[in-house]
Motif scaffolding. Structure first.
Motif, PDB file in Angstrom:
ATOM      1  N   UNK A 164      69.012  50.309  27.596  1.00 35.26           N
ATOM      2  CA  UNK A 164      68.007  50.068  28.640  1.00 35.26           C
ATOM      3  C   UNK A 164      68.531  49.192  29.772  1.00 35.26           C
ATOM      4  N   UNK A 165      69.844  49.097  29.911  1.00 36.13           N
ATOM      5  CA  UNK A 165      70.418  48.257  30.970  1.00 36.13           C
ATOM      6  C   UNK A 165      70.035  48.739  32.367  1.00 36.13           C
ATOM      7  N   UNK A 166      69.814  50.049  32.535  1.00 33.32           N
ATOM      8  CA  UNK A 166      69.421  50.587  33.840  1.00 33.32           C
ATOM      9  C   UNK A 166      67.903  50.585  34.010  1.00 33.32           C
ATOM     10  N   UNK A 167      67.196  50.632  32.909  1.00 32.00           N
ATOM     11  CA  UNK A 167      65.736  50.679  32.935  1.00 32.00           C
ATOM     12  C   UNK A 167      65.203  49.870  31.758  1.00 32.00           C
ATOM     13  N   UNK A 168      64.940  48.576  31.937  1.00 35.10           N
ATOM     14  CA  UNK A 168      64.552  47.688  30.834  1.00 35.10           C
ATOM     15  C   UNK A 168      63.280  48.086  30.097  1.00 35.10           C
ATOM     16  N   UNK A 169      62.455  48.930  30.677  1.00 29.10           N
ATOM     17  CA  UNK A 169      61.208  49.335  30.016  1.00 29.10           C
ATOM     18  C   UNK A 169      61.303  50.709  29.366  1.00 29.10           C
ATOM     19  N   UNK A 170      62.470  51.313  29.371  1.00 31.42           N
ATOM     20  CA  UNK A 170      62.635  52.663  28.823  1.00 31.42           C
ATOM     21  C   UNK A 170      62.456  52.680  27.306  1.00 31.42           C
ATOM     22  N   UNK A 171      62.122  53.851  26.781  1.00 32.58           N
ATOM     23  CA  UNK A 171      61.965  54.063  25.345  1.00 32.58           C
ATOM     24  C   UNK A 171      63.275  54.619  24.780  1.00 32.58           C
ATOM     25  N   UNK A 172      63.701  54.074  23.656  1.00 33.34           N
ATOM     26  CA  UNK A 172      64.980  54.460  23.073  1.00 33.34           C
ATOM     27  C   UNK A 172      64.754  55.167  21.737  1.00 33.34           C
ATOM     28  N   UNK A 173      65.423  56.303  21.579  1.00 33.10           N
ATOM     29  CA  UNK A 173      65.419  57.042  20.321  1.00 33.10           C
ATOM     30  C   UNK A 173      66.850  57.030  19.778  1.00 33.10           C
ATOM     31  N   UNK A 174      66.988  56.642  18.511  1.00 32.47           N
ATOM     32  CA  UNK A 174      68.316  56.559  17.904  1.00 32.47           C
ATOM     33  C   UNK A 174      68.447  57.620  16.816  1.00 32.47           C
ATOM     34  N   UNK A 175      69.468  58.452  16.953  1.00 31.42           N
ATOM     35  CA  UNK A 175      69.825  59.440  15.933  1.00 31.42           C
ATOM     36  C   UNK A 175      71.174  59.073  15.343  1.00 31.42           C
ATOM     37  N   UNK A 176      71.369  59.458  14.091  1.00 29.88           N
ATOM     38  CA  UNK A 176      72.675  59.301  13.454  1.00 29.88           C
ATOM     39  C   UNK A 176      73.117  60.674  12.979  1.00 29.88           C
ATOM     40  N   UNK A 177      74.222  61.120  13.520  1.00 25.74           N
ATOM     41  CA  UNK A 177      74.744  62.454  13.206  1.00 25.74           C
ATOM     42  C   UNK A 177      73.693  63.538  13.457  1.00 25.74           C
ATOM     43  N   UNK A 178      72.936  63.351  14.540  1.00 22.13           N
ATOM     44  CA  UNK A 178      71.963  64.365  14.946  1.00 22.13           C
ATOM     45  C   UNK A 178      70.619  64.275  14.266  1.00 22.13           C
ATOM     46  N   UNK A 179      70.428  63.309  13.356  1.00 20.35           N
ATOM     47  CA  UNK A 179      69.157  63.167  12.648  1.00 20.35           C
ATOM     48  C   UNK A 179      68.490  61.847  13.017  1.00 20.35           C
ATOM     49  N   UNK A 180      67.173  61.879  13.130  1.00 23.22           N
ATOM     50  CA  UNK A 180      66.405  60.690  13.503  1.00 23.22           C
ATOM     51  C   UNK A 180      66.649  59.561  12.498  1.00 23.22           C
ATOM     52  N   UNK A 181      66.938  58.383  13.020  1.00 23.15           N
ATOM     53  CA  UNK A 181      67.159  57.212  12.175  1.00 23.15           C
ATOM     54  C   UNK A 181      65.802  56.645  11.759  1.00 23.15           C
ATOM     55  N   UNK A 182      65.503  56.703  10.441  1.00 23.20           N
ATOM     56  CA  UNK A 182      64.222  56.220   9.930  1.00 23.20           C
ATOM     57  C   UNK A 182      64.370  54.929   9.133  1.00 23.20           C
ATOM     58  N   UNK A 192      61.083  52.066  13.386  1.00 26.42           N
ATOM     59  CA  UNK A 192      59.986  52.796  14.009  1.00 26.42           C
ATOM     60  C   UNK A 192      60.363  53.166  15.441  1.00 26.42           C
ATOM     61  N   UNK A 193      60.336  54.453  15.719  1.00 24.40           N
ATOM     62  CA  UNK A 193      60.756  54.931  17.032  1.00 24.40           C
ATOM     63  C   UNK A 193      59.572  55.553  17.777  1.00 24.40           C
ATOM     64  N   UNK A 194      59.592  55.503  19.126  1.00 27.32           N
ATOM     65  CA  UNK A 194      60.669  54.966  19.969  1.00 27.32           C
ATOM     66  C   UNK A 194      60.700  53.444  19.962  1.00 27.32           C
ATOM     67  N   UNK A 195      61.857  52.921  20.325  1.00 24.42           N
ATOM     68  CA  UNK A 195      62.066  51.480  20.399  1.00 24.42           C
ATOM     69  C   UNK A 195      62.138  51.054  21.862  1.00 24.42           C
ATOM     70  N   UNK A 196      61.587  49.891  22.147  1.00 25.31           N
ATOM     71  CA  UNK A 196      61.712  49.288  23.470  1.00 25.31           C
ATOM     72  C   UNK A 196      62.147  47.843  23.271  1.00 25.31           C
ATOM     73  N   UNK A 197      62.524  47.192  24.325  1.00 31.55           N
ATOM     74  CA  UNK A 197      62.869  45.771  24.220  1.00 31.55           C
ATOM     75  C   UNK A 197      61.662  44.974  23.730  1.00 31.55           C
ATOM     76  N   UNK A 198      60.492  45.316  24.237  1.00 37.94           N
ATOM     77  CA  UNK A 198      59.284  44.585  23.862  1.00 37.94           C
ATOM     78  C   UNK A 198      58.950  44.785  22.388  1.00 37.94           C
TER      79      UNK A 198
END
Length: 206
Positions: A164-182, A192-198
């Motif tokens: 989120x360095x370009x957009x501090x309020x953006x929502x982040x989704x993290x996958x590992x090897x193409x699968x959602x990280x739970x 719990x996704x999506x993740x934000x700084x807040x």
């Protein structure tokens, strides 16, 4: 008689000069009229430069971004930014391209005096995509290896803050090897996704 002949010669000269001026003005008006009605058409007799089809190269510019490391302040860990200069085109790169370069710096690990990281060595960026205010980060399997709950939360936070360095309020989704990280780690840290700084500040305590 001589005076009359001289007067005739002078009159003829004046008439010739006036006629030449009229012709010149008429020609200029005609050229302007033709040029206005034929935009982009070369003027007869004008020399045009050959077009090689090559555009003038643009000079790269630097874009200021941050990657985030962990620092022990004596009570807990906090995220500290490190500026990273990304070479971009003068016309601007897409956010995906900028963030890909930023993540390469993050995954390479910290330099002396910049802080620490809990992202396992060997973690690779498989893909990264930006869609409006959403950022999808796909990492390799190494991201989930080793460490306790603090280490797991730290690495997730590093990814969220750097993404989120370009957009501090953006929502982040993290996958590992193409699968959602739970869940993450042997202790089963729920992600719990999506993740934000807040949301990271609210739900995770380092």
């Amino acid at each position: 008689m001589k005076d009359q002949q001289g007067s005739k010669r002078i009159s003829s000269g004046v008439i010739a000069a006036v006629s030449a001026a009229v012709i010149a003005v008429s020609g200029g008006v005609a050229w302007l009229t033709w040029n206005a009605n034929h935009p982009g058409v070369p003027t007869p007799g004008a020399t045009s430069l050959p077009n090689s089809g090559n555009t003038i190269p643009t000079q790269p510019v630097e874009k200021a971004t941050n990657i985030y490391w962990l620092k022990d302040n004596g009570r807990n860990f906090e995220f500290v930014p490190q500026p990273v200069q990304v070479q971009t085109k003068a016309s601007g790169n897409k956010p995906d391209q900028v963030l890909e370069e930023v993540f390469q710096s993050l995954l390479a690990g910290p330099t002396e005096g910049t802080g620490s990281t809990t992202i396992p060595k060997g973690t690779k960026l498989e893909s990264l995509k930006v869609q409006n205010d959403e950022i999808h980060v796909n990492l390799s399997n190494e991201f989930t290896s080793g460490g306790g709950s603090t280490s797991m939360m730290g690495r997730v936070g590093q990814v969220v803050y750097t993404a989120t360095t370009l957009n501090p309020t953006a929502k982040v989704y993290i996958d590992v090897n193409g699968k959602k990280l739970e869940t993450l780690g042997g202790e089963g840290l729920e992600v719990e996704q999506p993740l934000t700084r807040e949301s990271f500040k609210k739900d995770y305590s380092l």
